[in-house]
Motif scaffolding. Structure first.
Motif, PDB file in Angstrom:
ATOM      1  N   LEU A  88      15.217  61.909  27.192  1.00 36.77           N
ATOM      2  CA  LEU A  88      15.290  61.777  28.648  1.00 36.77           C
ATOM      3  C   LEU A  88      14.046  61.120  29.235  1.00 36.77           C
ATOM      4  N   GLU A  89      12.895  61.321  28.605  1.00 34.70           N
ATOM      5  CA  GLU A  89      11.650  60.806  29.169  1.00 34.70           C
ATOM      6  C   GLU A  89      11.299  59.411  28.665  1.00 34.70           C
ATOM      7  N   ARG A  96      20.964  60.106  33.158  1.00 37.99           N
ATOM      8  CA  ARG A  96      19.761  60.884  32.880  1.00 37.99           C
ATOM      9  C   ARG A  96      19.596  62.041  33.866  1.00 37.99           C
ATOM     10  N   ARG A  97      19.786  61.747  35.150  1.00 36.09           N
ATOM     11  CA  ARG A  97      19.626  62.779  36.170  1.00 36.09           C
ATOM     12  C   ARG A  97      20.634  63.899  35.987  1.00 36.09           C
ATOM     13  N   GLN A 100      19.635  66.094  33.071  1.00 33.27           N
ATOM     14  CA  GLN A 100      18.534  66.979  33.424  1.00 33.27           C
ATOM     15  C   GLN A 100      19.035  68.203  34.187  1.00 33.27           C
ATOM     16  N   GLU A 101      19.954  67.964  35.105  1.00 32.95           N
ATOM     17  CA  GLU A 101      20.522  69.082  35.865  1.00 32.95           C
ATOM     18  C   GLU A 101      21.337  69.991  34.956  1.00 32.95           C
TER      19      GLU A 101
END
Length: 279
Positions: A88-89, A96-97, A100-101
């Motif tokens: 992700l980084e 990606r968002r 992350q959620e």
């Protein structure tokens, strides 16, 4: 020393005392000579710790289960959480968002809801209660912590040119990861592993829904024991659990710093992490 500093010291002392008071009461009560829990303790004895070892083998068995589940959770969550954080980084992952959620969602779902969901899921799939099923449940609640801790270290070194320099000098991607990236984020990985173990070891709510009479973690065993007994054995085993959690937190502080665990990394924490790497 000014009056302001004195008042601040008194305030902090009272605050720490308020926070630590329940733990102090539990630990002190485990040394009482009475057959019931009392504070202040009457006398001093370590009898209840001996009682725990000699007459309650079920607690030792549950301790073994908790340690096995905690280690399994830590290994799985650390390995997959580190890979997820790196992806992700460092890479342009689609959605990606949203990912992350999704990875952070177990932090906002009530543990009771998660426990009931796991119970229904295991029942629908016909999965019997075992150490593996407990590890799966604890993996879900520990995974977000590993992702966040490793991501915090990756953000600290986002502007580092060491990896690029190593690649330009002929290092393979694997060599760059093993000799440059991994040492830079090692403290975050260690902290994530410790946090995953402690989260698993101390969990009661999720484990309560997925254990059986044969496979019980230590918190569940203690919870069931307290329904019918309330002797100082309860405070003795609770004190040992507190001691283990404290040891794990000390390891985490040495590896990364408690400030970063709770997102208070900031510029100073980043500088401290970079200094450790280059030393």
């Amino acid at each position: 020393m000014t009056i302001g500093k004195v008042l601040r010291g008194v305030y902090l002392g009272l605050l720490y005392l308020f926070i630590l008071a329940p733990i102090i009461v539990v630990v002190a009560s485990s040394f009482t000579r009475t057959n019931y829990i009392v504070f202040p303790p009457k006398g001093f004895t370590v009898r209840w710790y001996g009682e725990l070892v000699q007459n309650h083998p079920e607690f030792l068995a549950s301790l073994g289960v908790s340690i096995a589940v905690g280690l399994g959770t830590a290994l799985g969550a650390t390995a997959l959480g580190t890979l997820a954080a790196l992806a992700l980084e460092r890479y342009p992952v689609p959605g990606r968002r949203a990912l992350q959620e999704l990875f952070g969602s177990p932090l906002v779902i009530p543990s009771v809801v998660l426990g009931v969901a796991l119970l229904q899921w295991y029942s629908a799939l016909g999965i019997a209660t075992s150490i593996l099923s407990l590890i799966i449940g604890h993996f879900i609640i520990a995974f977000p912590y590993v992702v966040r801790l490793v991501t915090a270290k990756l953000i600290d070194f986002r502007e580092s040119h060491v990896e690029r320099a190593a690649a330009n000098l002929g290092a393979t991607p694997w060599q760059v990861f093993w000799k440059i990236t991994l040492p830079m984020i090692r403290s975050g990985i260690i902290a994530g592993a410790v946090f995953a173990f402690v989260t698993s070891f101390d969990d009661l709510t999720v484990a309560l829904f997925v254990v059986s009479t044969d496979v019980q973690t230590l918190p569940v065993r203690l919870f069931n024991y307290m329904q019918y007994n309330y002797d100082p054995v309860v405070t003795a085993i609770s004190s040992l659990m507190v001691l283990l959690s404290v040891v794990m937190m000390v390891v985490m502080e040495r590896a990364m710093g408690i400030g970063q665990v709770f997102g208070v990394s900031g510029q100073q924490a980043g500088k401290r992490g970079k200094q450790r790497v280059y030393e």
